[in-house]
Motif scaffolding. Structure first.
Motif, PDB file in Angstrom:
ATOM      1  N   LEU A  45       0.832  -1.205   0.000  1.00  0.00           N
ATOM      2  CA  LEU A  45       0.000   0.000   0.000  1.00  0.00           C
ATOM      3  C   LEU A  45       0.866   1.254   0.000  1.00  0.00           C
ATOM      4  O   LEU A  45       0.575   2.220  -0.706  1.00  0.00           O
ATOM      5  CB  LEU A  45      -0.937   0.007   1.209  1.00  0.00           C
ATOM      6  CG  LEU A  45      -1.902   1.174   1.314  1.00  0.00           C
ATOM      7  CD1 LEU A  45      -2.830   1.209   0.100  1.00  0.00           C
ATOM      8  CD2 LEU A  45      -2.723   1.068   2.577  1.00  0.00           C
ATOM      9  N   GLU A  46       1.955   1.220   0.751  1.00  0.00           N
ATOM     10  CA  GLU A  46       2.860   2.373   0.806  1.00  0.00           C
ATOM     11  C   GLU A  46       3.504   2.638  -0.556  1.00  0.00           C
ATOM     12  O   GLU A  46       3.634   3.794  -0.973  1.00  0.00           O
ATOM     13  CB  GLU A  46       3.946   2.126   1.858  1.00  0.00           C
ATOM     14  CG  GLU A  46       4.807   3.336   2.129  1.00  0.00           C
ATOM     15  CD  GLU A  46       5.752   3.117   3.294  1.00  0.00           C
ATOM     16  OE1 GLU A  46       6.893   3.594   3.197  1.00  0.00           O
ATOM     17  OE2 GLU A  46       5.358   2.467   4.268  1.00  0.00           O
ATOM     18  N   LYS A  47       3.860   1.576  -1.264  1.00  0.00           N
ATOM     19  CA  LYS A  47       4.453   1.733  -2.595  1.00  0.00           C
ATOM     20  C   LYS A  47       3.425   2.337  -3.556  1.00  0.00           C
ATOM     21  O   LYS A  47       3.748   3.198  -4.361  1.00  0.00           O
ATOM     22  CB  LYS A  47       4.940   0.390  -3.116  1.00  0.00           C
ATOM     23  CG  LYS A  47       5.634   0.494  -4.447  1.00  0.00           C
ATOM     24  CD  LYS A  47       6.206  -0.828  -4.896  1.00  0.00           C
ATOM     25  CE  LYS A  47       6.912  -0.657  -6.224  1.00  0.00           C
ATOM     26  NZ  LYS A  47       7.556  -1.872  -6.667  1.00  0.00           N
ATOM     27  N   HIS A  48       2.180   1.885  -3.454  1.00  0.00           N
ATOM     28  CA  HIS A  48       1.098   2.417  -4.303  1.00  0.00           C
ATOM     29  C   HIS A  48       0.909   3.907  -4.043  1.00  0.00           C
ATOM     30  O   HIS A  48       0.777   4.691  -4.982  1.00  0.00           O
ATOM     31  CB  HIS A  48      -0.200   1.653  -4.035  1.00  0.00           C
ATOM     32  CG  HIS A  48      -1.370   2.175  -4.792  1.00  0.00           C
ATOM     33  ND1 HIS A  48      -1.476   2.081  -6.161  1.00  0.00           N
ATOM     34  CD2 HIS A  48      -2.476   2.811  -4.374  1.00  0.00           C
ATOM     35  CE1 HIS A  48      -2.595   2.641  -6.551  1.00  0.00           C
ATOM     36  NE2 HIS A  48      -3.231   3.084  -5.485  1.00  0.00           N
ATOM     37  N   ARG A  49       0.904   4.309  -2.793  1.00  0.00           N
ATOM     38  CA  ARG A  49       0.758   5.726  -2.443  1.00  0.00           C
ATOM     39  C   ARG A  49       1.912   6.546  -2.990  1.00  0.00           C
ATOM     40  O   ARG A  49       1.730   7.662  -3.477  1.00  0.00           O
ATOM     41  CB  ARG A  49       0.664   5.897  -0.933  1.00  0.00           C
ATOM     42  CG  ARG A  49      -0.649   5.470  -0.365  1.00  0.00           C
ATOM     43  CD  ARG A  49      -0.692   5.716   1.123  1.00  0.00           C
ATOM     44  NE  ARG A  49      -1.955   5.254   1.679  1.00  0.00           N
ATOM     45  CZ  ARG A  49      -2.138   4.940   2.929  1.00  0.00           C
ATOM     46  NH1 ARG A  49      -1.142   5.040   3.792  1.00  0.00           N
ATOM     47  NH2 ARG A  49      -3.315   4.528   3.355  1.00  0.00           N
ATOM     48  N   SER A  50       3.109   5.995  -2.914  1.00  0.00           N
ATOM     49  CA  SER A  50       4.280   6.697  -3.416  1.00  0.00           C
ATOM     50  C   SER A  50       4.186   6.895  -4.929  1.00  0.00           C
ATOM     51  O   SER A  50       4.454   7.980  -5.441  1.00  0.00           O
ATOM     52  CB  SER A  50       5.548   5.915  -3.073  1.00  0.00           C
ATOM     53  OG  SER A  50       6.675   6.525  -3.637  1.00  0.00           O
ATOM     54  N   LEU A  51       3.792   5.854  -5.634  1.00  0.00           N
ATOM     55  CA  LEU A  51       3.646   5.947  -7.093  1.00  0.00           C
ATOM     56  C   LEU A  51       2.548   6.942  -7.469  1.00  0.00           C
ATOM     57  O   LEU A  51       2.694   7.714  -8.413  1.00  0.00           O
ATOM     58  CB  LEU A  51       3.342   4.575  -7.689  1.00  0.00           C
ATOM     59  CG  LEU A  51       4.487   3.575  -7.656  1.00  0.00           C
ATOM     60  CD1 LEU A  51       4.008   2.201  -8.127  1.00  0.00           C
ATOM     61  CD2 LEU A  51       5.648   4.046  -8.503  1.00  0.00           C
ATOM     62  N   ARG A  52       1.451   6.914  -6.729  1.00  0.00           N
ATOM     63  CA  ARG A  52       0.351   7.847  -6.992  1.00  0.00           C
ATOM     64  C   ARG A  52       0.802   9.286  -6.754  1.00  0.00           C
ATOM     65  O   ARG A  52       0.508  10.182  -7.549  1.00  0.00           O
ATOM     66  CB  ARG A  52      -0.844   7.518  -6.099  1.00  0.00           C
ATOM     67  CG  ARG A  52      -2.050   8.387  -6.372  1.00  0.00           C
ATOM     68  CD  ARG A  52      -3.229   8.007  -5.522  1.00  0.00           C
ATOM     69  NE  ARG A  52      -2.884   8.125  -4.117  1.00  0.00           N
ATOM     70  CZ  ARG A  52      -3.593   7.623  -3.129  1.00  0.00           C
ATOM     71  NH1 ARG A  52      -4.686   6.958  -3.364  1.00  0.00           N
ATOM     72  NH2 ARG A  52      -3.220   7.784  -1.881  1.00  0.00           N
ATOM     73  N   GLY A  53       1.557   9.515  -5.700  1.00  0.00           N
ATOM     74  CA  GLY A  53       2.073  10.850  -5.411  1.00  0.00           C
ATOM     75  C   GLY A  53       3.031  11.334  -6.483  1.00  0.00           C
ATOM     76  O   GLY A  53       2.992  12.487  -6.902  1.00  0.00           O
ATOM     77  N   THR A  54       3.879  10.431  -6.958  1.00  0.00           N
ATOM     78  CA  THR A  54       4.823  10.775  -8.018  1.00  0.00           C
ATOM     79  C   THR A  54       4.070  11.118  -9.296  1.00  0.00           C
ATOM     80  O   THR A  54       4.376  12.115  -9.958  1.00  0.00           O
ATOM     81  CB  THR A  54       5.792   9.607  -8.276  1.00  0.00           C
ATOM     82  OG1 THR A  54       6.497   9.322  -7.072  1.00  0.00           O
ATOM     83  CG2 THR A  54       6.781   9.938  -9.374  1.00  0.00           C
ATOM     84  N   LEU A  55       3.078  10.319  -9.641  1.00  0.00           N
ATOM     85  CA  LEU A  55       2.291  10.573 -10.847  1.00  0.00           C
ATOM     86  C   LEU A  55       1.546  11.901 -10.738  1.00  0.00           C
ATOM     87  O   LEU A  55       1.534  12.697 -11.685  1.00  0.00           O
ATOM     88  CB  LEU A  55       1.294   9.433 -11.074  1.00  0.00           C
ATOM     89  CG  LEU A  55       0.407   9.553 -12.303  1.00  0.00           C
ATOM     90  CD1 LEU A  55       1.243   9.616 -13.567  1.00  0.00           C
ATOM     91  CD2 LEU A  55      -0.564   8.397 -12.369  1.00  0.00           C
ATOM     92  N   THR A  56       0.971  12.169  -9.590  1.00  0.00           N
ATOM     93  CA  THR A  56       0.258  13.431  -9.372  1.00  0.00           C
ATOM     94  C   THR A  56       1.202  14.615  -9.537  1.00  0.00           C
ATOM     95  O   THR A  56       0.853  15.614 -10.165  1.00  0.00           O
ATOM     96  CB  THR A  56      -0.381  13.441  -7.971  1.00  0.00           C
ATOM     97  OG1 THR A  56      -1.265  12.331  -7.863  1.00  0.00           O
ATOM     98  CG2 THR A  56      -1.148  14.718  -7.723  1.00  0.00           C
TER      99      THR A  56
END
Length: 43
Positions: free
Chosen positions: A2-13
């Motif tokens: 879940l933490e990796k998903h949040r990190s990727l989402r933040g990077t994409l945003t």
């Protein structure tokens, strides 16, 4: 995971935000306060 998903989402945003401001500029697109009401944002 879940933490990796949040990190990727933040990077994409961040990349999307950078791209939008690069195309339109900060003068055309004023920042939106995320705590503003829908009415304030639409104005």
């Amino acid at each position: 995971m879940l933490e990796k998903h949040r990190s990727l989402r933040g990077t994409l945003t961040s990349k999307i935000k950078e791209s939008v401001f690069a195309v339109f500029g900060k003068n055309i697109l004023p920042p939106i306060n995320t705590k503003a009401s829908a009415l304030e944002i639409s104005r």
